[in-house]
Design a protein around this motif. Sequence first.
Motif, mmCIF file in Angstrom:
data_model
loop_
_atom_site.group_PDB
_atom_site.id
_atom_site.type_symbol
_atom_site.label_atom_id
_atom_site.label_comp_id
_atom_site.label_asym_id
_atom_site.label_seq_id
_atom_site.Cartn_x
_atom_site.Cartn_y
_atom_site.Cartn_z
ATOM 1 N N VAL A 96 0.756 -1.260 0.059
ATOM 2 C CA VAL A 96 0.154 -0.033 0.081
ATOM 3 C C VAL A 96 0.801 1.314 -0.109
ATOM 4 O O VAL A 96 1.966 1.374 0.748
ATOM 5 N N SER A 97 0.542 2.073 -0.745
ATOM 6 C CA SER A 97 1.244 3.638 -0.789
ATOM 7 C C SER A 97 0.034 4.464 -0.186
ATOM 8 O O SER A 97 -1.081 4.334 -0.465
ATOM 9 N N ALA A 98 0.426 5.523 0.564
ATOM 10 C CA ALA A 98 -0.421 6.403 1.137
ATOM 11 C C ALA A 98 0.272 7.759 1.326
ATOM 12 O O ALA A 98 1.539 7.590 1.517
ATOM 13 N N PRO A 99 -0.342 8.815 1.467
ATOM 14 C CA PRO A 99 0.151 10.245 1.757
ATOM 15 C C PRO A 99 0.826 10.178 3.080
ATOM 16 O O PRO A 99 0.076 9.671 4.105
ATOM 17 N N VAL A 100 1.656 11.123 3.384
ATOM 18 C CA VAL A 100 2.316 10.885 4.574
ATOM 19 C C VAL A 100 1.514 11.418 5.852
ATOM 20 O O VAL A 100 1.294 10.791 6.691
#
Length: 301
Positions: A96-100
């Motif tokens: 999963v990639s997500a905003p910091v």
Amino acid sequence: MDRIDLLKTFVTVVNEGSFTNAALRLNTSNQLVSKYISQLEKKLDVRLFNRTTRKIHLTEAGYQCLQHANHILESMNDMEGQLGLLSTQVKGTLRVSAPVSFSTLHLSSCLSAFQKQFPDVSINLQLNDRKVDVVDEGLDVALRAGVLSDSSLVAKKITTIKLALCASPSYLKKYGIPEHPSQLKPEHYLEYSHVNYENEESELIQALKANAQKHTPRLTANNGEVLSDVAAQGEGYVLQPTFIVAEALKNQELVSILEDFVPQSISLYAVYPHRKLVSSKLRVFIDFLCEFFKEEPYWDQ
């Protein structure tokens, strides 16, 4: 006719002992079975059967072909079975990639609740505010905020994200409360470097863009939390999503200004490569995100 189907026809003929019985088993015609066997023999450039008026007999090449065919078909069945389990069982690793800022402020509690409910799913979380390539970077899903343009990906809306233009009470006391974007002091703008308002037509954004061409912002950063903290200390004004500034607004560390000019709400999306063949682990993860954050997220309530 693909090669797997040709091999299935060949094995069925061997097992049934004749073209006619194989045709009955496969629910097709005797002529079509004969055609498929001929195609397979042509592809392999060998004769597979010696035919008499009553019986068929495997040639030496036919025996070798049967061993390989059985192995191939068994491997195919095993693969289909294993992949079938992946599509029905909620287990495995999700990349999963997500905003910091969204992740540090809100996603961690969601992931904790998710893994309590689905303990067999492991999460490999990568935090990044840049636009990642889901396919090239081998991700299962990326969380993205804003307007999406890549039509090759599937996007599922997770929740609504409101924006707010904010300044501290001390800043507004010193410089006054603006009633129109033209009254903003461009040198006091605290700018988020990753934002893209290229297609945004709101009067506020147009003013910010025009000011940015004439004045260097007091601070530019790729992290909204830093910008909001600086704004809370009275050093300027900032345009940020409410998932970052909601707490400061409730505590009156920041004050929302020019609300009639703020751009329309954007959305948080789960973006993934394929609409079909979505694994159960990804499906339940996206459904869990939607249920956890809802259409109106808790920070706006």
